[in-house]
Motif scaffolding. Structure first.
Motif, PDB file in Angstrom:
ATOM      1  N   LYS A  73      51.313  19.229 -13.964  1.00  0.00           N
ATOM      2  CA  LYS A  73      51.237  19.227 -15.380  1.00  0.00           C
ATOM      3  C   LYS A  73      49.380  20.536 -14.808  1.00  0.00           C
ATOM      4  N   ILE A  74      49.135  20.559 -14.222  1.00  0.00           N
ATOM      5  CA  ILE A  74      47.101  21.261 -13.498  1.00  0.00           C
ATOM      6  C   ILE A  74      47.988  22.428 -13.948  1.00  0.00           C
ATOM      7  N   LEU A  75      48.860  23.020 -12.996  1.00  0.00           N
ATOM      8  CA  LEU A  75      49.732  23.799 -12.981  1.00  0.00           C
ATOM      9  C   LEU A  75      50.471  24.732 -14.089  1.00  0.00           C
ATOM     10  N   ILE A  77      49.457  23.761 -17.187  1.00  0.00           N
ATOM     11  CA  ILE A  77      47.431  24.010 -17.948  1.00  0.00           C
ATOM     12  C   ILE A  77      47.593  25.500 -17.882  1.00  0.00           C
ATOM     13  N   ALA A  78      46.980  25.611 -16.084  1.00  0.00           N
ATOM     14  CA  ALA A  78      46.791  27.162 -16.412  1.00  0.00           C
ATOM     15  C   ALA A  78      47.423  27.555 -15.932  1.00  0.00           C
ATOM     16  N   THR A  81      47.423  28.388 -19.900  1.00  0.00           N
ATOM     17  CA  THR A  81      46.328  29.016 -20.653  1.00  0.00           C
ATOM     18  C   THR A  81      45.697  30.421 -20.165  1.00  0.00           C
ATOM     19  N   GLY A 104      41.687  24.687 -21.395  1.00  0.00           N
ATOM     20  CA  GLY A 104      41.964  24.700 -19.753  1.00  0.00           C
ATOM     21  C   GLY A 104      41.312  24.219 -18.818  1.00  0.00           C
ATOM     22  N   LYS A 105      40.086  24.869 -18.365  1.00  0.00           N
ATOM     23  CA  LYS A 105      39.663  24.481 -17.225  1.00  0.00           C
ATOM     24  C   LYS A 105      38.900  22.625 -17.625  1.00  0.00           C
ATOM     25  N   ILE A 108      42.279  20.588 -17.404  1.00  0.00           N
ATOM     26  CA  ILE A 108      42.482  20.400 -15.976  1.00  0.00           C
ATOM     27  C   ILE A 108      41.400  19.384 -14.731  1.00  0.00           C
ATOM     28  N   LEU A 111      42.402  16.099 -15.707  1.00  0.00           N
ATOM     29  CA  LEU A 111      44.265  15.017 -15.215  1.00  0.00           C
ATOM     30  C   LEU A 111      42.774  15.424 -13.886  1.00  0.00           C
ATOM     31  N   ALA A 112      42.353  15.823 -12.949  1.00  0.00           N
ATOM     32  CA  ALA A 112      42.270  15.905 -11.238  1.00  0.00           C
ATOM     33  C   ALA A 112      41.372  14.409 -11.463  1.00  0.00           C
TER      34      ALA A 112
END
Length: 127
Positions: A73-75, A77-78, A81, A104-105, A108, A111-112
């Motif tokens: 999910k983080i990837l 979004i990155a 974005t 986006g940041k 992320i 989510l982290a």
């Protein structure tokens, strides 16, 4: 190699853009957007293979799939974005691009948090 196809397509799109940018700038912008979307959609298929590979490795290593899903999910979004931000910059809307990047940041970071908590728990168990 797949990247050769992408590069040639990108060169063709840029060539068309350069031909149209002085005469029909609105059409030229749409050429860039459509080319970017087509490249993005083409690469999504390639991404499926990577996801399957990582899932296989995670299952063999007994890694909790929740963390793998969060990383995916983080990837996503990155990449999304970055893609949106570049389109905004190409359109001359750098202010909106910076807001998209900021959003986006933050997403992320949110989510982290579970991954950071798991790392902290592991460190505390070692001590």
């Amino acid at each position: 190699m797949e990247i050769i196809k992408v590069v040639w397509f990108a060169f063709a799109a840029v060539f068309i853009y350069l031909l149209l940018k002085d005469k029909k700038s609105d059409v030229a912008f749409y050429v860039l957007v459509v080319a970017g979307i087509l490249i993005f959609m083409y690469m999504i298929g390639q991404l499926g293979e990577v996801i399957n590979f990582i899932d296989d490795i995670a299952s063999k290593a007994n890694i909790n799939t929740v963390y793998i899903e969060i990383v995916f999910k983080i990837l996503a979004i990155a990449y999304i974005t970055s893609f949106c931000s570049e389109i905004c910059k190409d359109a001359g809307a750098s202010t909106i691009a910076s807001k998209v990047e900021f959003s986006g940041k933050i997403m992320i970071l949110a989510l982290a948090i579970p991954i950071l908590m798991a790392v902290l728990d592991s460190i505390l168990q070692i001590m």
